[in-house]
Design a protein around this motif. Structure first.
Motif, PDB file in Angstrom:
ATOM      1  N   ALA A 128      26.958  42.877  23.113  1.00  0.00           N
ATOM      2  CA  ALA A 128      27.684  41.832  23.834  1.00  0.00           C
ATOM      3  C   ALA A 128      26.743  40.722  24.303  1.00  0.00           C
ATOM      4  O   ALA A 128      27.074  39.534  24.198  1.00  0.00           O
ATOM      5  CB  ALA A 128      28.434  42.445  25.019  1.00  0.00           C
ATOM      6  N   LEU A 129      25.581  41.092  24.820  1.00  0.00           N
ATOM      7  CA  LEU A 129      24.610  40.088  25.265  1.00  0.00           C
ATOM      8  C   LEU A 129      24.111  39.243  24.089  1.00  0.00           C
ATOM      9  O   LEU A 129      23.966  38.020  24.223  1.00  0.00           O
ATOM     10  CB  LEU A 129      23.427  40.754  25.960  1.00  0.00           C
ATOM     11  CG  LEU A 129      23.613  41.159  27.402  1.00  0.00           C
ATOM     12  CD1 LEU A 129      22.445  42.017  27.873  1.00  0.00           C
ATOM     13  CD2 LEU A 129      23.778  39.939  28.297  1.00  0.00           C
ATOM     14  N   ARG A 133      34.110  40.288  26.768  1.00  0.00           N
ATOM     15  CA  ARG A 133      33.584  40.668  25.448  1.00  0.00           C
ATOM     16  C   ARG A 133      33.372  42.176  25.380  1.00  0.00           C
ATOM     17  O   ARG A 133      33.722  42.827  24.391  1.00  0.00           O
ATOM     18  CB  ARG A 133      32.280  39.923  25.171  1.00  0.00           C
ATOM     19  CG  ARG A 133      31.747  40.114  23.762  1.00  0.00           C
ATOM     20  CD  ARG A 133      30.458  39.343  23.538  1.00  0.00           C
ATOM     21  NE  ARG A 133      30.550  37.934  23.814  1.00  0.00           N
ATOM     22  CZ  ARG A 133      30.906  37.001  22.926  1.00  0.00           C
ATOM     23  NH1 ARG A 133      31.224  37.353  21.700  1.00  0.00           N
ATOM     24  NH2 ARG A 133      30.930  35.724  23.268  1.00  0.00           N
ATOM     25  N   LEU A 134      32.793  42.754  26.426  1.00  0.00           N
ATOM     26  CA  LEU A 134      32.595  44.211  26.464  1.00  0.00           C
ATOM     27  C   LEU A 134      33.933  44.937  26.442  1.00  0.00           C
ATOM     28  O   LEU A 134      34.097  45.948  25.748  1.00  0.00           O
ATOM     29  CB  LEU A 134      31.788  44.613  27.702  1.00  0.00           C
ATOM     30  CG  LEU A 134      30.286  44.382  27.602  1.00  0.00           C
ATOM     31  CD1 LEU A 134      29.649  44.396  28.988  1.00  0.00           C
ATOM     32  CD2 LEU A 134      29.647  45.419  26.697  1.00  0.00           C
ATOM     33  N   ARG A 162      14.241  39.556  24.919  1.00  0.00           N
ATOM     34  CA  ARG A 162      15.071  38.610  24.156  1.00  0.00           C
ATOM     35  C   ARG A 162      16.364  38.260  24.886  1.00  0.00           C
ATOM     36  O   ARG A 162      16.826  37.118  24.825  1.00  0.00           O
ATOM     37  CB  ARG A 162      15.387  39.237  22.790  1.00  0.00           C
ATOM     38  CG  ARG A 162      16.235  38.405  21.866  1.00  0.00           C
ATOM     39  CD  ARG A 162      16.357  39.025  20.477  1.00  0.00           C
ATOM     40  NE  ARG A 162      16.756  40.415  20.470  1.00  0.00           N
ATOM     41  CZ  ARG A 162      18.029  40.846  20.443  1.00  0.00           C
ATOM     42  NH1 ARG A 162      19.021  39.987  20.435  1.00  0.00           N
ATOM     43  NH2 ARG A 162      18.300  42.136  20.419  1.00  0.00           N
ATOM     44  N   LEU A 163      16.940  39.195  25.593  1.00  0.00           N
ATOM     45  CA  LEU A 163      18.280  39.020  26.171  1.00  0.00           C
ATOM     46  C   LEU A 163      18.205  38.586  27.634  1.00  0.00           C
ATOM     47  O   LEU A 163      18.721  39.243  28.532  1.00  0.00           O
ATOM     48  CB  LEU A 163      19.078  40.314  26.001  1.00  0.00           C
ATOM     49  CG  LEU A 163      19.292  40.729  24.544  1.00  0.00           C
ATOM     50  CD1 LEU A 163      19.917  42.101  24.445  1.00  0.00           C
ATOM     51  CD2 LEU A 163      20.114  39.684  23.798  1.00  0.00           C
ATOM     52  N   GLN A 164      17.560  37.438  27.845  1.00  0.00           N
ATOM     53  CA  GLN A 164      17.452  36.849  29.170  1.00  0.00           C
ATOM     54  C   GLN A 164      18.223  35.536  29.216  1.00  0.00           C
ATOM     55  O   GLN A 164      18.391  34.863  28.192  1.00  0.00           O
ATOM     56  CB  GLN A 164      15.989  36.613  29.532  1.00  0.00           C
ATOM     57  CG  GLN A 164      15.214  37.905  29.681  1.00  0.00           C
ATOM     58  CD  GLN A 164      13.808  37.676  30.205  1.00  0.00           C
ATOM     59  OE1 GLN A 164      13.515  36.657  30.819  1.00  0.00           O
ATOM     60  NE2 GLN A 164      12.947  38.645  29.973  1.00  0.00           N
ATOM     61  N   GLY A 197      23.855  34.188  21.891  1.00  0.00           N
ATOM     62  CA  GLY A 197      23.635  33.580  20.576  1.00  0.00           C
ATOM     63  C   GLY A 197      22.245  33.798  20.038  1.00  0.00           C
ATOM     64  O   GLY A 197      21.686  32.942  19.364  1.00  0.00           O
ATOM     65  N   VAL A 198      21.667  34.956  20.353  1.00  0.00           N
ATOM     66  CA  VAL A 198      20.301  35.258  19.876  1.00  0.00           C
ATOM     67  C   VAL A 198      20.278  36.468  18.973  1.00  0.00           C
ATOM     68  O   VAL A 198      21.131  37.283  18.973  1.00  0.00           O
ATOM     69  CB  VAL A 198      19.316  35.465  21.041  1.00  0.00           C
ATOM     70  CG1 VAL A 198      19.161  34.171  21.823  1.00  0.00           C
ATOM     71  CG2 VAL A 198      19.736  36.595  21.951  1.00  0.00           C
TER      72      VAL A 198
END
Length: 172
Positions: free
Chosen positions: A165-166, A50-51, A33-35, A171-172
């Motif tokens: 963060a990802l 953000r981190l 999902r986080l690609q 935005g997923v």
């Protein structure tokens, strides 16, 4: 061992295996999902910021590193960290680069196989770490092009911070 104790032990082992299998499936789904469709220095800066903000808000002693290949684009160490966190980051990044998956997933799969990642005879424990906190920067249709690493908290927390963060960044 009584028959009841043996049955309880078998049930506990089955429950532990099922929980581990579920966790592995969850991490695999996160990585899918986080690609990214593209990744730039601006993405690294925003994601690193953000981190950093998450770490400061939660008073976490963490070090953060984001690299595209071997090119370090973001690095930050919050209060309470040390040079040792940098060594952990390098080991986690090397694991992601070598295996093409998160350092957490590498460690979980070794555990599922009945062992410890670092105990494998072909693993250089000064170079690799099968602990959460290293995550692939993957481009859809291309594969792994970089790494995100966090060090300073228990492995589950380091991994979860990256995922959080990802998720917000993409935005997923």
């Amino acid at each position: 061992m009584s028959p009841d104790t043996a049955a309880d032990t078998a049930a506990d082992t089955a429950a532990d295996t099922a929980a581990l299998d579920a966790l592995i499936a969850e991490v695999v789904a996160q990585e899918e999902r986080l690609q990214f469709s593209t990744f730039s220095a601006d993405d690294a800066w925003m994601l690193g910021g953000r981190l950093r903000a998450l770490g400061l808000e939660r008073s976490l002693a963490i070090a953060i590193d984001i690299a595209l290949g071997e090119h370090r684009l973001f690095h930050c160490a919050l209060p309470g960290t040390s040079a040792h966190n940098g060594a952990w980051i390098e080991r986690k990044k090397a694991t992601v680069r070598e295996f093409g998956t998160s350092s957490y997933l590498v460690g979980l799969r070794a555990k599922r196989g009945g062992g410890v990642f670092e105990a494998q005879p072909w693993i250089d424990t000064l170079r690799f770490a099968g602990h959460g906190g290293g995550f692939p920067i993957a481009l859809r249709g291309t594969g792994v092009v970089g790494t995100i690493a966090v060090s300073g908290q228990p492995q589950e927390v380091d991994h979860a911070l990256i995922v959080e963060a990802l998720t917000a960044h993409l935005g997923v």
